[in-house]
Design a protein around this motif. Structure first.
Motif: not given
Length: 447
Positions: A185-198
């Motif tokens: 779940k943390i890994n999935a959130v981290m991927c979403e954070v990267n998208k949110a950064r963009g």
């Protein structure tokens, strides 16, 4: 006139003027463009008040006619000021520079967050050049221009910070999902954070039409809630990993309030900034020392003590925090140049005085260089006192004098003498530095 017996038309005009007055701060501080929603709103309010004023019946009375005329003039003045703020040449300059930044983000950053190649040095150099050019946009002390410059710089510097943080400080590598179910779940959130950064970068630069700051804030807050709800079973490494991702999200959230923060804290008004006040204090003392040196009947006695204090002022400027603000950084840079120029002036005066004490044979070319240095010392004293614009006759005269000394140095033939070559090179550099300082003093820059 007794307020109880005041004519209804006068009372109505006073009510309208009160409403117009309440809008004035928004007009004065308007930092947008003519196609902004807020511009159209203010224009609509003021135009409506003009119609209201025009509809007031004067009944042929001179006092009411005068009152209506004054009310109309004040409203028209605000309408004109609103238009001037939105179409000011320097406001349009800010917008044009911002468009360049938008193009750079579209070309280099949007593809990066869509799975493209890494961020290039070309982007970093381009964004730094844009920031530098924005800091040099003149505001003339106008609140609207200072706000526009601050808001634009804040957005672009935020993008620069986000990218630097992304490139230089990546979160810990994803833990193995075999370690614990919550890791996936943390890994999935981290991927979403990267998208949110963009997405955040695109929003800050106005190149994303399908997203809003409010929605992104909700998405990021939801991520934090999901992470807080995870059971890490007391595992320290998982807790630390989760904390790093939460910190990343909080860093992104702080950028969502940039506009509101600038308006509510008056952050654009650097005149009250702690670092700027320190710089101004140093400059005030530097000017006092300069006046003492230029006006003293025997300045030779002051050289040592003044130079020691000026070196101390350089130290104080080195300690000034720029707060990641390019305008404060530019103000400090200019202050350092001001103090350093005065130190150079003292050094040259000391060298010329010492030279008088030693009479000996020297190479004609070396003597010619020292003659030019003597002239440069006198011109530098005038440049230090100069307080005008580039269109002033005195500016043109000083520029011509300095150019003349550069030509004189160019005409010096060192005849292979290394000492003469080195002296001429230093003299040329000094003349060019004085020219640059004269240019800096007259460019009308302000923070």
């Amino acid at each position: 006139m007794d307020m109880g017996n005041q004519h209804p038309s006068i009372s109505r005009l006073q009510e309208i003027q009160k409403e117009v007055k309440s809008v004035e701060p928004q007009v004065t501080g308007f930092s947008g463009l003519s196609d902004d929603k807020n511009y159209k709103k203010l224009e609509r309010i003021l135009t409506k008040q003009l119609f209201e004023i025009d509809s007031v019946d004067t009944e042929g009375r001179g006092d009411i006619q005068q009152a209506r005329k004054r009310a109309a003039q004040e409203t028209e003045r605000l309408l004109k000021e609103l238009e001037q703020n939105a179409n000011h040449p320097h406001r349009l300059e800010i917008q044009n520079i911002f468009k360049e930044a938008q193009a750079l983000v579209r070309e280099k950053i949007v593809p990066f967050y869509s799975g493209g190649s890494s961020v290039t040095d070309e982007f970093e150099e381009g964004i730094q050049d844009i920031i530098l050019r924005l800091t040099h946009v003149k505001t003339g002390g106008k609140v609207s221009l200072r706000k526009a410059r601050y808001h634009t710089l804040t957005r672009i510097c935020a993008v620069q910070e986000i990218m630097e943080d992304c490139v230089k400080k990546q979160p810990s590598l994803p833990l193995s999902e075999d370690a614990h179910p919550s890791v996936a779940k943390i890994n999935a959130v981290m991927c979403e954070v990267n998208k949110a950064r963009g997405t955040l970068i695109a929003l800050l630069m106005g190149v994303h039409s399908n997203e809003t700051f409010r929605h992104l804030s909700c998405v990021l807050s939801g991520m934090i809630a999901d992470l807080d709800a995870l059971d890490v079973c007391g595992r320290t490494e998982i807790r630390n990993y989760r904390r790093e991702v939460v910190e990343d999200i909080n860093k992104l959230l702080k950028y969502l309030d940039l506009e509101e923060e600038a308006d509510t804290t008056y952050a654009f008004d650097l005149g009250q900034n702690h670092s700027i006040l320190k710089i101004e204090k140093v400059l005030k003392r530097m000017r006092e020392i300069k006046n003492e040196l230029l006006q003293a009947p025997n300045p030779l006695e002051l050289y040592l003590s003044c130079k020691t204090e000026l070196q101390g002022l350089i130290g104080q400027l080195d300690e000034v925090s720029v707060e990641k603000n390019p305008c404060i950084r530019e103000a400090r840079r200019r202050a350092v140049i001001e103090v350093q120029t005065l130190i150079t002036y003292v050094d040259l005066k000391e060298a010329l005085e010492k030279r008088k004490l030693f009479v000996c044979e020297e190479h004609p070319s070396h003597r010619a260089v020292w003659d030019v240095l003597g002239h440069l010392s006198e011109i530098q004293g005038e440049v230090l006192s100069f307080d005008g614009k580039r269109t002033d006759k005195n500016y043109i005269r000083l520029e011509e004098l300095l150019t003349k000394q550069l030509l004189a140095l160019d005409a010096v033939d060192p005849q292979g003498e290394e000492r003469c070559k080195a002296a001429r090179k230093q003299a040329v550099k000094l003349a060019q530095n004085i020219l640059s300082y004269l240019d800096l003093k007259s460019d009308e820059w302000e923070y």
